[in-house]
Design an enzyme around this catalytic site. Structure first.
Site, PDB file in Angstrom:
ATOM      1  N   GLN A 206      98.629  62.393  46.308  1.00 17.68           N
ATOM      2  CA  GLN A 206      97.710  62.093  45.203  1.00 17.68           C
ATOM      3  C   GLN A 206      96.597  63.128  45.164  1.00 17.68           C
ATOM      4  O   GLN A 206      96.288  63.704  44.121  1.00 17.68           O
ATOM      5  CB  GLN A 206      97.086  60.700  45.386  1.00 17.68           C
ATOM      6  CG  GLN A 206      98.080  59.579  45.176  1.00 17.68           C
ATOM      7  CD  GLN A 206      97.433  58.215  45.120  1.00 17.68           C
ATOM      8  OE1 GLN A 206      96.437  57.967  45.803  1.00 17.68           O
ATOM      9  NE2 GLN A 206      98.001  57.335  44.329  1.00 17.68           N
TER      10      GLN A 206
ATOM     11  N   GLY B 148     108.557  46.057  45.166  1.00 21.25           N
ATOM     12  CA  GLY B 148     108.046  47.316  44.619  1.00 21.25           C
ATOM     13  C   GLY B 148     108.240  48.497  45.557  1.00 21.25           C
ATOM     14  O   GLY B 148     108.715  49.561  45.132  1.00 21.25           O
ATOM     15  N   ALA B 149     107.869  48.336  46.830  1.00 23.38           N
ATOM     16  CA  ALA B 149     107.977  49.457  47.778  1.00 23.38           C
ATOM     17  C   ALA B 149     109.442  49.808  48.005  1.00 23.38           C
ATOM     18  O   ALA B 149     109.812  50.994  48.008  1.00 23.38           O
ATOM     19  CB  ALA B 149     107.301  49.086  49.100  1.00 23.38           C
TER      20      ALA B 149
ATOM     21  N   LYS C 264     101.112  48.697  38.476  1.00 22.59           N
ATOM     22  CA  LYS C 264     101.964  49.893  38.550  1.00 22.59           C
ATOM     23  C   LYS C 264     102.977  49.982  37.403  1.00 22.59           C
ATOM     24  O   LYS C 264     103.365  51.080  37.020  1.00 22.59           O
ATOM     25  CB  LYS C 264     102.742  49.913  39.875  1.00 22.59           C
ATOM     26  CG  LYS C 264     101.904  50.336  41.076  1.00 22.59           C
ATOM     27  CD  LYS C 264     102.781  50.471  42.307  1.00 22.59           C
ATOM     28  CE  LYS C 264     101.962  50.731  43.543  1.00 22.59           C
ATOM     29  NZ  LYS C 264     102.768  50.952  44.733  1.00 22.59           N
TER      30      LYS C 264
ATOM     31  N   THR D 297      97.636  50.470  41.818  1.00 19.28           N
ATOM     32  CA  THR D 297      98.405  49.614  42.718  1.00 19.28           C
ATOM     33  C   THR D 297      98.498  48.206  42.152  1.00 19.28           C
ATOM     34  O   THR D 297      98.182  47.980  40.973  1.00 19.28           O
ATOM     35  CB  THR D 297      97.861  49.713  44.167  1.00 19.28           C
ATOM     36  OG1 THR D 297      98.740  49.011  45.029  1.00 19.28           O
ATOM     37  CG2 THR D 297      96.461  49.201  44.300  1.00 19.28           C
TER      38      THR D 297
ATOM     39  N   ARG E 294      75.864  51.947  39.901  1.00 23.00           N
ATOM     40  CA  ARG E 294      74.958  52.371  40.982  1.00 23.00           C
ATOM     41  C   ARG E 294      75.379  53.738  41.519  1.00 23.00           C
ATOM     42  O   ARG E 294      74.564  54.654  41.617  1.00 23.00           O
ATOM     43  CB  ARG E 294      74.914  51.316  42.082  1.00 23.00           C
ATOM     44  CG  ARG E 294      74.294  50.020  41.556  1.00 23.00           C
ATOM     45  CD  ARG E 294      74.385  48.875  42.532  1.00 23.00           C
ATOM     46  NE  ARG E 294      74.063  47.620  41.868  1.00 23.00           N
ATOM     47  CZ  ARG E 294      72.842  47.158  41.678  1.00 23.00           C
ATOM     48  NH1 ARG E 294      71.814  47.834  42.102  1.00 23.00           N
ATOM     49  NH2 ARG E 294      72.639  46.001  41.062  1.00 23.00           N
TER      50      ARG E 294
ATOM     51  N   GLY F 144     104.687  52.900  59.211  1.00 22.09           N
ATOM     52  CA  GLY F 144     104.293  52.791  57.800  1.00 22.09           C
ATOM     53  C   GLY F 144     103.063  53.636  57.487  1.00 22.09           C
ATOM     54  O   GLY F 144     102.880  54.090  56.357  1.00 22.09           O
TER      55      GLY F 144
ATOM     56  N   THR G 257     116.150  37.425  48.494  1.00 21.17           N
ATOM     57  CA  THR G 257     116.605  36.969  47.181  1.00 21.17           C
ATOM     58  C   THR G 257     117.718  37.922  46.727  1.00 21.17           C
ATOM     59  O   THR G 257     117.445  39.051  46.301  1.00 21.17           O
ATOM     60  CB  THR G 257     115.436  36.957  46.179  1.00 21.17           C
ATOM     61  OG1 THR G 257     114.367  36.216  46.758  1.00 21.17           O
ATOM     62  CG2 THR G 257     115.814  36.345  44.845  1.00 21.17           C
TER      63      THR G 257
ATOM     64  N   GLU H 168      61.199  49.653  47.261  1.00 23.43           N
ATOM     65  CA  GLU H 168      60.619  48.650  46.373  1.00 23.43           C
ATOM     66  C   GLU H 168      60.052  47.554  47.257  1.00 23.43           C
ATOM     67  O   GLU H 168      60.796  46.908  48.022  1.00 23.43           O
ATOM     68  CB  GLU H 168      61.681  48.065  45.434  1.00 23.43           C
ATOM     69  CG  GLU H 168      61.067  47.040  44.483  1.00 23.43           C
ATOM     70  CD  GLU H 168      62.090  46.325  43.609  1.00 23.43           C
ATOM     71  OE1 GLU H 168      63.196  46.020  44.099  1.00 23.43           O
ATOM     72  OE2 GLU H 168      61.771  46.057  42.438  1.00 23.43           O
TER      73      GLU H 168
ATOM     74  N   ASP I  71     104.905  57.130  45.908  1.00 19.76           N
ATOM     75  CA  ASP I  71     105.432  56.218  46.939  1.00 19.76           C
ATOM     76  C   ASP I  71     106.812  56.681  47.407  1.00 19.76           C
ATOM     77  O   ASP I  71     107.109  56.680  48.596  1.00 19.76           O
ATOM     78  CB  ASP I  71     105.547  54.786  46.393  1.00 19.76           C
ATOM     79  CG  ASP I  71     104.195  54.099  46.298  1.00 19.76           C
ATOM     80  OD1 ASP I  71     103.289  54.477  47.064  1.00 19.76           O
ATOM     81  OD2 ASP I  71     104.052  53.202  45.458  1.00 19.76           O
TER      82      ASP I  71
HETATM   83  P1  NAP Z   1     106.695  42.974  46.989  1.00 16.16           P
HETATM   84  O1  NAP Z   1     107.023  43.702  45.756  1.00 16.16           O
HETATM   85  O2  NAP Z   1     106.019  41.654  46.900  1.00 16.16           O
HETATM   86  O3  NAP Z   1     108.090  42.744  47.791  1.00 16.16           O
HETATM   87  C1  NAP Z   1     108.121  41.986  48.960  1.00 16.16           C
HETATM   88  C2  NAP Z   1     109.472  42.133  49.612  1.00 16.16           C
HETATM   89  O4  NAP Z   1     109.413  41.459  50.869  1.00 16.16           O
HETATM   90  C3  NAP Z   1     110.594  41.479  48.811  1.00 16.16           C
HETATM   91  O5  NAP Z   1     111.784  42.171  49.067  1.00 16.16           O
HETATM   92  C4  NAP Z   1     110.609  40.075  49.419  1.00 16.16           C
HETATM   93  O6  NAP Z   1     111.829  39.433  49.281  1.00 16.16           O
HETATM   94  C5  NAP Z   1     110.393  40.406  50.878  1.00 16.16           C
HETATM   95  N1  NAP Z   1     109.878  39.267  51.627  1.00 16.16           N
HETATM   96  C6  NAP Z   1     108.635  38.756  51.558  1.00 16.16           C
HETATM   97  N2  NAP Z   1     108.526  37.698  52.383  1.00 16.16           N
HETATM   98  C7  NAP Z   1     109.737  37.550  52.980  1.00 16.16           C
HETATM   99  C8  NAP Z   1     110.257  36.641  53.938  1.00 16.16           C
HETATM  100  N3  NAP Z   1     109.503  35.671  54.441  1.00 16.16           N
HETATM  101  N4  NAP Z   1     111.534  36.779  54.335  1.00 16.16           N
HETATM  102  C9  NAP Z   1     112.301  37.774  53.831  1.00 16.16           C
HETATM  103  N5  NAP Z   1     111.867  38.663  52.915  1.00 16.16           N
HETATM  104  C10 NAP Z   1     110.601  38.548  52.491  1.00 16.16           C
HETATM  105  O7  NAP Z   1     105.819  43.832  47.972  1.00 16.16           O
HETATM  106  P2  NAP Z   1     105.820  45.438  48.147  1.00 16.16           P
HETATM  107  O8  NAP Z   1     104.699  46.000  47.364  1.00 16.16           O
HETATM  108  O9  NAP Z   1     107.175  45.940  47.914  1.00 16.16           O
HETATM  109  O10 NAP Z   1     105.399  45.576  49.685  1.00 16.16           O
HETATM  110  C11 NAP Z   1     106.320  45.334  50.717  1.00 16.16           C
HETATM  111  C12 NAP Z   1     105.772  45.888  52.030  1.00 16.16           C
HETATM  112  O11 NAP Z   1     105.654  47.304  51.925  1.00 16.16           O
HETATM  113  C13 NAP Z   1     104.385  45.383  52.373  1.00 16.16           C
HETATM  114  O12 NAP Z   1     104.305  45.127  53.743  1.00 16.16           O
HETATM  115  C14 NAP Z   1     103.471  46.562  52.047  1.00 16.16           C
HETATM  116  O13 NAP Z   1     102.324  46.594  52.862  1.00 16.16           O
HETATM  117  C15 NAP Z   1     104.391  47.706  52.369  1.00 16.16           C
HETATM  118  N6  NAP Z   1     104.000  48.917  51.651  1.00 16.16           N
HETATM  119  C16 NAP Z   1     103.720  49.996  52.409  1.00 16.16           C
HETATM  120  C17 NAP Z   1     103.338  51.169  51.809  1.00 16.16           C
HETATM  121  C18 NAP Z   1     103.008  52.336  52.678  1.00 16.16           C
HETATM  122  O14 NAP Z   1     102.454  53.308  52.163  1.00 16.16           O
HETATM  123  N7  NAP Z   1     103.341  52.287  53.956  1.00 16.16           N
HETATM  124  C19 NAP Z   1     103.260  51.266  50.418  1.00 16.16           C
HETATM  125  C20 NAP Z   1     103.590  50.140  49.661  1.00 16.16           C
HETATM  126  C21 NAP Z   1     103.948  48.965  50.287  1.00 16.16           C
HETATM  127  P3  NAP Z   1     112.124  38.493  48.017  1.00 16.16           P
HETATM  128  O15 NAP Z   1     112.589  39.430  46.921  1.00 16.16           O
HETATM  129  O16 NAP Z   1     113.166  37.567  48.485  1.00 16.16           O
HETATM  130  O17 NAP Z   1     110.849  37.810  47.671  1.00 16.16           O
END
Ligand code: NAP
Length: 514
Positions: free
Chosen positions: A490, A374-375, A308, A304, A202, A479, A396, A56, A344
């Site tokens: 998946q 969550g993880a 979830k 994600t 697109r 990881g 926590t 264009e 997961d």
């Molecule tokens: P999430 O639900 O937000 O949970 C976070 C976790 O980390 C909670 O247990 C939290 O504790 C803790 N945390 C965060 N900051 C902290 C700190 N400063 N000191 C101590 N604890 C702390 O997150 P998520 O989805 O479970 O993900 C957690 C990790 O897993 C991430 O790094 C993500 O990248 C990884 N992950 C990897 C895969 C993979 O395929 N390898 C898949 C999913 C996730 P509190 O409960 O006290 O807040």
């Protein structure tokens, strides 16, 4: 092979209606040349590395364009061109006299342009001088109006050879309006949406028979908001392979811009020669999005953060462990029934298991799992399911207590972690994740020779925990393994085929090390 409209006409006196549009076998990829000089425009148009089918030429981006400029642009062009001279009121840059603007388009027509784009509200003032295909266009930079289909019908009733609609998508649902226009079209049609949600219309233009879709020359060079760079259209979305039979997959997330899943799954589909494309969907309201997109339909979703849990209510069937975890990260459309699973937990279990010695099993292993988000939740259920004796510690405390009760395992306070005996240490927290790469969930003194240490953090690939664990003689698992495993599962759930694990791993590793 498709030929440009005015070269394809059966006779010299042919009208657009005489043209045999069946020869348009494939949606064309068009790049808008918003270059500010004739020389630069010519240089892009004639470049050896040109990756588009049709260009264009945006006269409104040139300073005071003349007949001579148009002649130079058209002479010896290597591909068909559309000549456009968009006024400011329609989102272009032409601020001059309206009659002069339309006259320049008529000149382009006389000089042999393949297509000329005239806005529907300017048609009365336009007097064609040649045989260019007439693109009659409608633009709306605020919204995709509810009467989009009626606007398309109105344009079809003009002398248009091609109908063009470009409207702003305020949500992903607006893409469906554009797709419906394409499905119902009785003339060659371009229906694209603009803005961050517009990539759907697109990429899928090729599936639903658009005459062409627009791409940009590169990021920052868009002629309209949301245009996807031409390299991404071709290399990421494999635009040349998208057609009516292409199955649609995507990731439902918010935010989604940094998701690696489109790169991984599109590469895997491409490697296996599967006719499918995978798109990122930034979804606010999953309850509104999923039923609407199942009208296309979408054959499978990755799900994600933050959807979830909430997505479960929209599914017809949920795998039992996913239901117990309370989270679904994978959906498959099985004959109209949406079935949810959680890859997961199984991905984490396989990753942790890869750290064991040959012949060793997870059954009976003592696992210290740090984290209760969550993880960690998916990992706790999965490892307990495989017979591990799981102990959960989390900043926590209440979350750890609740998770341990749900799983039926033990909880320990973070301060007491050091005294817990374990065979496997798992980091399920985000500690150590980019950019706070100096953080770690476990002191070096806690790391025991011979233990397996798995860090779910995958960015960076090598975390502080993993470095210190390797130094202490532990067997470490990155990881990345879990990330690749869940994508592999998946892919296999969706396609029933063995996933190209190495290809998928390379995509993730390249992204993370880049
Ligand atoms: P999430 O639900 O937000 O949970 C976070 C976790 O980390 C909670 O247990 C939290 O504790 C803790 N945390 C965060 N900051 C902290 C700190 N400063 N000191 C101590 N604890 C702390 O997150 P998520 O989805 O479970 O993900 C957690 C990790 O897993 C991430 O790094 C993500 O990248 C990884 N992950 C990897 C895969 C993979 O395929 N390898 C898949 C999913 C996730 P509190 O409960 O006290 O807040």
């Amino acid at each position: 092979m498709w030929l440009p409209y005015n070269r394809n006409a059966p006779t010299d006196n042919a009208t657009p209606d005489d043209c045999d549009w069946t020869t348009v076998s494939q949606t064309l990829l068009c790049v808008s040349l918003t270059t500010p000089t004739v020389e630069e425009t010519l240089s892009v148009l004639h470049s050896a590395g040109r990756r588009f089918d049709i260009a264009e030429l945006r006269l409104d981006y040139l300073p005071e364009p003349t007949e001579d400029d148009v002649r130079r642009l058209l002479e010896g062009r290597p591909c068909p061109v559309i000549v456009t001279n968009r006024p400011e009121r329609e989102g272009g840059r032409w601020t001059g006299d309206e009659a002069a603007r339309l006259e320049l388009l008529a000149v382009a027509d006389r000089l042999g342009a393949d297509y000329v784009d005239v806005e529907i509200d300017s048609l009365d003032g336009y007097a064609p001088q040649g045989r260019a295909g007439l693109i009659v266009s409608y633009h709306n930079y605020d919204e995709t109006p509810a009467d989009l289909a009626a606007i398309a019908r109105r344009i079809e009733q003009t002398d248009a050879a091609v109908v063009k609609l470009a409207t702003h998508a305020n949500s992903l649902l607006d893409n469906l309006a554009a797709i419906h226009v394409l499905r119902d079209a009785t003339k060659p049609t371009i229906a694209v949406t603009m803005g961050e949600h517009g990539h759907v219309s697109r990429v899928l233009g090729a599936k639903f028979g658009a005459f062409l879709v627009f791409a940009s020359l590169g990021a920052g060079r868009e002629a309209a908001p949301g245009q996807v760079p031409v390299d991404q259209m071709l290399d990421l979305y494999r635009f040349r392979n998208v057609g009516p039979g292409t199955a649609l997959y995507g990731v439902v997330a918010n935010p989604v811009a940094h998701s690696m899943s489109p790169a991984i799954h599109n590469a895997a589909f491409g490697h296996c020669g599967i006719d499918a494309v995978y798109l990122p969907f930034r979804v606010d309201d999953v309850a509104e999005f999923i039923p609407a997109y199942q009208t296309l339909p979408v054959a499978g979703y990755s799900v994600t953060i933050p959807h979830k849990q909430s997505v479960i209510a929209l599914l017809q069937d949920v795998q039992p462990l996913a239901a117990r975890i309370g989270a679904v990260n994978t959906i498959v459309d099985r004959g109209g029934r949406l079935v949810g699973s959680n890859t997961d937990w199984s991905a984490a279990v396989a990753a942790v298991g890869s750290g064991l010695r040959e012949g060793e099993s997870l059954d009976g292993k003592r696992v210290l799992l740090v984290g209760a988000g969550g993880a960690a939740r998916a990992m706790a259920f999965g490892l307990a399911e495989r017979g591990c004796d799981v102990v959960i510690a989390n900043r926590t405390r209440e979350r750890a207590v609740r998770l341990a009760a749900d799983v039926g395992c033990t909880q320990v306070d973070v301060a007491d972690m050091g005294s817990v005996p374990y065979d496997i240490l798992v980091n399920g927290t985000s500690l150590g994740m980019h950019p706070r790469v100096d953080a770690t969930p476990a002191d070096a003194a806690m790391l025991r020779e011979g233990a397996v240490v798995f860090d779910s953090v995958y960015n960076p690939l090598e975390t502080r925990l993993l470095r210190e664990a390797a130094g202490a003689g532990c067997r470490t698992v990155k990881g990345l393994e879990m990330f690749v495993n869940q994508a592999v599962e998946q892919f296999e759930l969706w396609t029933g085929q063995t996933a190209p694990r190495d290809v998928m791993r390379q995509v993730v590793a390249a992204r993370l090390s880049g």
